[in-house]
Enzyme design. Structure first.
Site, short mmCIF file in Angstrom:
data_model
loop_
_atom_site.label_atom_id
_atom_site.label_comp_id
_atom_site.label_asym_id
_atom_site.label_seq_id
_atom_site.Cartn_x
_atom_site.Cartn_y
_atom_site.Cartn_z
N GLY A 11 34.50 -2.92 39.67
CA GLY A 11 33.98 -1.56 39.84
C GLY A 11 33.07 -1.35 41.03
O GLY A 11 32.71 -0.21 41.32
N LYS A 44 25.80 -4.79 45.33
CA LYS A 44 26.66 -4.58 44.16
C LYS A 44 25.82 -4.32 42.91
O LYS A 44 26.16 -3.47 42.09
CB LYS A 44 27.57 -5.79 43.96
N LYS A 138 51.54 -10.72 42.96
CA LYS A 138 51.49 -9.48 42.17
C LYS A 138 52.66 -9.41 41.20
O LYS A 138 52.51 -8.91 40.07
CB LYS A 138 51.46 -8.27 43.10
#
Length: 312
Positions: A11, A44, A138
């Site tokens: 986030g 952060k 991925k």
């Protein structure tokens, strides 16, 4: 109907922080995984505290403590991974797989959105060896999700404007060139450019949408499908300045890739796929996907001439 509880992993990242903002703005109870390993990453930490002041819930956890991930996942309905792309390189693919394992064990998640937010890896089987592992990794994660029968939505955001628009897709800079601009091939291949905040808005739209269950959302609104030439013309019109144009053939571009290190080769390869192969627009979306602006016309997405005005 109540809004789903959303957990954002990553986030504080480039896309992740925007997803947190979009989730809060949409009224979702929003949780952020606060990694114990942050240590002295003060920017952060301060960002997380700012999100907390806006109503987000900070959940302490670690990728090296499986139970902490399971406990975090059990608090929510939807998990969005927005870990940086570097997390897919070498052994760090394990971090995403650990998250998949935690979601599988928790057993309560109704939707998982893995960290992609770029080109659709399922359509990149033809790529060069340099950088191929990013797409392959991925796909490994997608297979793990689907094998575990975890409900998912994949997000294909194409070209993020901060990396491809502000610099007119020039290498080695993130701001527009002053005098001359390199154009790849004839500059006429169609490319899809997206404002990062719009990507976050579209992403959050999907979490409670049954139409996006086990599908891919392609962010390619019609007004943002532009050729390289068209993008440059928009900047020239805004800046009232004509740039000298240098056209680089595919042969010369491929030759330039030979004398750089592997990491930079991978970056150049992406430019090649986008501007020479036209990989973003050479396929139909099909029944396993939806186009974001058609599905969510209420989102007033940013056009690229609007985006470029910030660089004047």
């Amino acid at each position: 109907m109540s809004k789903s509880k959303v957990l954002v992993v990553g986030g504080t990242g480039y896309i992740g922080n925007r997803i947190v903002k979009a989730s809060l703005a949409a009224g979702h109870p929003t949780y952020i995984l606060m990694r114990r390993e942050l240590g002295y990453e003060i920017e952060k930490v301060q960002m997380l505290l700012a999100f907390k002041n806006k109503g987000a819930h900070l959940i302490e956890g670690s990728f090296f403590d499986h139970q902490s991930l399971v406990d975090a996942v059990k608090l929510v309905d939807v998990v969005i991974s927005a870990m940086s792309g570097v997390q897919f390189r070498s052994h760090n693919i394990l971090l995403q797989l650990k998250l998949v394992d935690a979601i599988k064990e928790a057993g309560n998640v109704k939707r998982f959105l893995p960290s992609e937010f770029g080109m659709d890896p399922s359509r990149m089987e033809h790529v060069f060896e340099c950088g191929k592992e990013t797409f392959s990794d991925k796909m490994v994660i997608r297979k793990a999700i689907e094998d575990a029968k975890i409900p998912y939505t994949y997000i294909s955001a194409n070209c993020l404007a901060g990396y491809f628009v502000g610099n007119l897709s020039q290498l080695g800079t993130l701001v527009p060139p002053k005098d001359r601009v390199n154009i790849y091939g004839d500059g006429n291949r169609k490319v899809v450019y997206m404002d990062e905040d719009d990507v976050a808005s579209y992403t959050i739209k999907t979490v409670d949408d049954p139409r996006m269950l086990n599908k891919t959302l392609y962010c390619r609104p019609n007004k943002n499908i532009l050729s390289h030439n068209e993008l440059i013309k928009k900047w020239e019109k805004l800046s009232n300045k004509t740039l000298e144009k240098v056209y680089i053939s595919d042969k010369d571009f491929l030759a330039s890739m030979k004398d750089v290190d592997y990491g930079f080769q991978a970056a150049l390869a992406r430019i090649y796929y986008i501007y020479y192969d036209g990989c973003l627009m050479n396929f139909e979306i099909g029944e396993k996907g939806e186009e974001a602006s058609e599905l969510y016309p209420e989102v007033q997405y940013t056009r690229m001439d609007e985006y470029l005005q910030r660089y004047l």
